[in-house]
Design an enzyme around this catalytic site. Structure first.
Site, mmCIF file in Angstrom:
data_model
loop_
_atom_site.group_PDB
_atom_site.id
_atom_site.type_symbol
_atom_site.label_atom_id
_atom_site.label_comp_id
_atom_site.label_asym_id
_atom_site.label_seq_id
_atom_site.Cartn_x
_atom_site.Cartn_y
_atom_site.Cartn_z
ATOM 1 N N HIS A 50 -15.208 73.914 -26.638
ATOM 2 C CA HIS A 50 -13.946 74.589 -27.625
ATOM 3 C C HIS A 50 -12.689 73.607 -27.253
ATOM 4 O O HIS A 50 -12.603 73.080 -26.405
ATOM 5 C CB HIS A 50 -13.399 76.384 -27.714
ATOM 6 C CG HIS A 50 -14.451 77.157 -27.461
ATOM 7 N ND1 HIS A 50 -14.772 78.128 -26.601
ATOM 8 C CD2 HIS A 50 -15.411 76.601 -27.953
ATOM 9 C CE1 HIS A 50 -15.698 78.947 -26.883
ATOM 10 N NE2 HIS A 50 -16.025 78.518 -28.237
ATOM 11 N N ASP A 53 -10.217 75.172 -24.675
ATOM 12 C CA ASP A 53 -10.717 74.950 -23.469
ATOM 13 C C ASP A 53 -10.318 73.886 -23.145
ATOM 14 O O ASP A 53 -10.070 73.956 -21.342
ATOM 15 C CB ASP A 53 -12.070 74.946 -23.274
ATOM 16 C CG ASP A 53 -12.667 75.968 -24.091
ATOM 17 O OD1 ASP A 53 -12.318 77.895 -24.083
ATOM 18 O OD2 ASP A 53 -13.756 76.399 -24.525
HETATM 19 C C1 GLO Z 1 -20.989 83.284 -31.073
HETATM 20 C C2 GLO Z 1 -21.286 81.747 -30.843
HETATM 21 C C3 GLO Z 1 -19.894 81.027 -29.920
HETATM 22 C C4 GLO Z 1 -20.569 79.669 -30.167
HETATM 23 C C5 GLO Z 1 -19.374 78.751 -29.026
HETATM 24 C C6 GLO Z 1 -19.930 77.290 -29.241
HETATM 25 O O1 GLO Z 1 -21.640 84.055 -31.700
HETATM 26 O O2 GLO Z 1 -22.872 81.813 -30.179
HETATM 27 O O3 GLO Z 1 -20.934 81.390 -28.222
HETATM 28 O O4 GLO Z 1 -21.583 79.094 -29.808
HETATM 29 O O5 GLO Z 1 -18.116 79.474 -29.471
HETATM 30 O O6 GLO Z 1 -18.597 77.068 -30.504
#
Ligand code: GLO
Ligand code: MG
Length: 345
Positions: A50, A53
């Site tokens: 993210h 992150d």
């Molecule tokens: C939630 C999503 C989340 C995304 C992550 C990347 O349901 O799967 O985990 O994959 O935030 O954008």
């Protein structure tokens, strides 16, 4: 036999404390630098991010400070021999994204979402990746009357165009999910995401990130969704995991609920050379809340092992026999062949 190697990735949020909406953390949180040191040992080469992150508290920093911080993270990655796979703008935790980001009814909130997405692109460049993932968490409604379903799509397209114009090289992978946190999401399936790509200014740079659990929540089959995206050359990445029926998004280890469903995902990916264009086998998995601190990364290593085990099974299938059975339309026998194969017989 084909010896192509796969490269695996996951996001640092996949190592987590076990907190859920009904209870607190059950494990200590692990700082980013320590998580990064765990990747190689678990068999992973790629890190999914993210934006925050990589650059925590980015809303309090200016654009150049954000890039500086991201460059420091790039150095840490390089020193561990890791690469960034993608950056995803986290557009669901800020007060300005309470009612959605790109589809918010408030123009100031929509502008915030666009600006934050441009910053995510800056971070991606500093981390040396060209892939942006858009999990459209709050782009939907709790009640249909709250937003306009046509205008919402136009706003999504407008926001994606803004990103495409901001950087001529980035590619965007939309991660569809039918619900949670919203009652209904605007981009619930692969087909919706691909259709949206064709409304943008450069459809070639807009594809999908298919998450197994999200597909299952939509009542569909992950391998068929992958086939659909592969036919359009739009499978930019995957979030492999598993899901036990229609309930909250469980993010279970890959193959842990339905081995045959996992087998079929690997089958289509392997058959059509997924990974050869540099794509990662990405995971989005959560350890069970029961896991003690020292056993809280097994879900990652296990998911990878299941994938690789499935690659072996896929490649050792008796293709000739399968073709004969298909020609005879004897799908009962074909089913038994697959089940026997999965049982190691
Ligand atoms: C939630 C999503 C989340 C995304 C992550 C990347 O349901 O799967 O985990 O994959 O935030 O954008
Ligand atoms: Mg995901």
């Amino acid at each position: 036999m084909e010896t192509r190697e796969y490269r695996f990735s996951f996001g640092p949020w996949n190592i987590h404390t076990g907190a859920d909406p009904f209870g607190p953390a059950v494990r200590d949180s692990i700082e980013f630098g320590k998580k990064i040191k765990m990747y190689k040992g678990l068999g992973f080469d790629g890190v999914q991010f993210h934006d925050d992150d990589a650059v925590p508290d980015m809303n309090e920093l200016g654009d150049s400070q954000i890039v500086e911080k991201a460059k420091e993270v790039y150095k840490i990655l390089s020193s561990e021999g890791l690469v960034a796979e993608f950056v995803a703008p986290r557009l669901w935790e800020d007060p300005r994204t309470i009612d959605g980001a790109y589809t918010s009814n408030d123009p100031a909130c929509r502008e915030y979402a666009k600006q934050r997405s441009r910053q995510a692109i800056d971070i991606a460049n500093a981390l040396d990746t060209k892939l942006i993932v858009l999990w459209l968490a709050r782009e939907g409604t709790y009640i249909r009357e709250a937003k306009d379903g046509k205008v919402a799509v136009e706003r999504l397209v407008d926001a994606i165009n803004d990103m495409l114009a901001y950087d001529a090289e980035i590619k965007i992978a939309i991660e569809p999910k039918p619900n949670e946190p919203m009652d209904q999401a605007y981009i619930p399936t692969t087909g919706h995401a691909i259709a949206v790509s064709y409304l943008t200014d450069d459809q070639r740079r807009v594809g999908v990130n298919i998450e197994s659990a999200h597909v299952i929540l939509a009542g569909l089959d992950p391998s068929d969704e992958m086939g659909f995206a592969l036919a359009y050359e739009k499978l930019f990445t995957v979030h492999l995991n598993d899901q036990s029926g229609l309930k909250f998004d469980e993010d279970k280890s890959f193959g842990s609920v339905d081995l045959r469903r996992a087998f079929n995902q690997v089958r289509i990916l392997d058959q059509y050379n997924y990974g050869r264009g540099g794509e990662f086998v990405g995971l989005d998995v959560k350890a069970m809340r029961t896991q003690k601190q020292e056993a809280a990364t097994k879900h990652l290593a296990n998911s990878r092992k299941v994938f690789l085990g499935m690659v072996e099974l896929v490649r050792s299938l008796d293709k000739k026999r399968i073709e004969q059975l298909i020609n005879k339309r004897d799908y009962e026998e074909l089913e038994m062949l697959i089940i026997n194969h999965l049982m190691g017989k």
